[in-house]
Write an enzyme that holds these catalytic residues in place. Structure first.
Site, PDB file in Angstrom:
ATOM      1  N   ASN A  13      54.898  27.403  -6.582  1.00  0.00           N
ATOM      2  CA  ASN A  13      56.108  27.758  -5.839  1.00  0.00           C
ATOM      3  C   ASN A  13      55.965  27.540  -4.331  1.00  0.00           C
ATOM      4  O   ASN A  13      56.876  27.852  -3.577  1.00  0.00           O
ATOM      5  CB  ASN A  13      56.532  29.191  -6.150  1.00  0.00           C
ATOM      6  CG  ASN A  13      55.500  30.213  -5.728  1.00  0.00           C
ATOM      7  OD1 ASN A  13      54.339  29.881  -5.532  1.00  0.00           O
ATOM      8  ND2 ASN A  13      55.915  31.459  -5.603  1.00  0.00           N
ATOM      9  N   CYS A  14      54.849  26.994  -3.877  1.00  0.00           N
ATOM     10  CA  CYS A  14      54.634  26.725  -2.450  1.00  0.00           C
ATOM     11  C   CYS A  14      55.434  25.486  -2.032  1.00  0.00           C
ATOM     12  O   CYS A  14      55.336  24.434  -2.663  1.00  0.00           O
ATOM     13  CB  CYS A  14      53.146  26.508  -2.200  1.00  0.00           C
ATOM     14  SG  CYS A  14      52.762  25.936  -0.530  1.00  0.00           S
ATOM     15  N   ASP A  15      56.216  25.603  -0.958  1.00  0.00           N
ATOM     16  CA  ASP A  15      57.036  24.482  -0.501  1.00  0.00           C
ATOM     17  C   ASP A  15      56.201  23.259  -0.136  1.00  0.00           C
ATOM     18  O   ASP A  15      56.585  22.131  -0.442  1.00  0.00           O
ATOM     19  CB  ASP A  15      57.902  24.892   0.695  1.00  0.00           C
ATOM     20  CG  ASP A  15      59.048  25.814   0.297  1.00  0.00           C
ATOM     21  OD1 ASP A  15      59.417  25.837  -0.898  1.00  0.00           O
ATOM     22  OD2 ASP A  15      59.573  26.509   1.187  1.00  0.00           O
ATOM     23  N   LYS A  18      55.130  21.571  -3.336  1.00  0.00           N
ATOM     24  CA  LYS A  18      56.264  20.869  -3.940  1.00  0.00           C
ATOM     25  C   LYS A  18      56.543  19.554  -3.212  1.00  0.00           C
ATOM     26  O   LYS A  18      56.808  18.522  -3.843  1.00  0.00           O
ATOM     27  CB  LYS A  18      57.517  21.752  -3.904  1.00  0.00           C
ATOM     28  CG  LYS A  18      57.475  22.935  -4.837  1.00  0.00           C
ATOM     29  CD  LYS A  18      58.743  23.752  -4.667  1.00  0.00           C
ATOM     30  CE  LYS A  18      58.712  25.042  -5.429  1.00  0.00           C
ATOM     31  NZ  LYS A  18      59.920  25.855  -5.196  1.00  0.00           N
TER      32      LYS A  18
END
Length: 120
Positions: A13-15, A18
């Site tokens: 879920n880390c930008d 991603k």
């Protein structure tokens, strides 16, 4: 020519992770993802990374995980061994993504130009 075996370490879920996935896939660069949350991280892996980058460069002191630690705990991290133990216990404080090829490792927030220089 053999295909490179990149491993991307992080949390899904880390930008920044991603963005790294999107960039690597867009440039048809194969990788395997290692999820710290489900797979953890070994002491030997962290030791190798610390030898290459220095433990100070692996701890994300801007992370919520780091900021939420008691000051006594944070101030006690003065050696590689202490840093490794803490990173194993709190994998979310490791900067991400960490990208490894064979035994060489880089840690960098996503930046398209830097990724192009590093991976193309």
């Amino acid at each position: 020519m053999a295909e490179k075996n990149y491993v991307v370490y992080g949390i899904p879920n880390c930008d920044s992770v991603k963005k790294a996935f999107t960039w690597l896939e867009g440039h048809k660069i194969a990788y395997r993802f290692h999820n710290y949350k489900t797979e953890g991280i070994t002491k030997s892996k962290l030791d190798n990374w610390c030898k290459q980058l220095g433990w100070e460069n692996l701890i994300n002191k801007n992370s919520t995980t780091w900021r939420d630690l008691d000051d006594t705990v944070k101030n006690a991290v003065t050696t590689k061994a202490e840093a490794i133990a803490l990173m194993q216990e709190h994998t979310s404080m490791i900067k991400r993504p960490v990208i490894e090829l064979d035994d060489k490792v880089v840690v960098m927030r996503f930046n398209a130009d830097t990724y192009a220089e590093t991976f193309l």
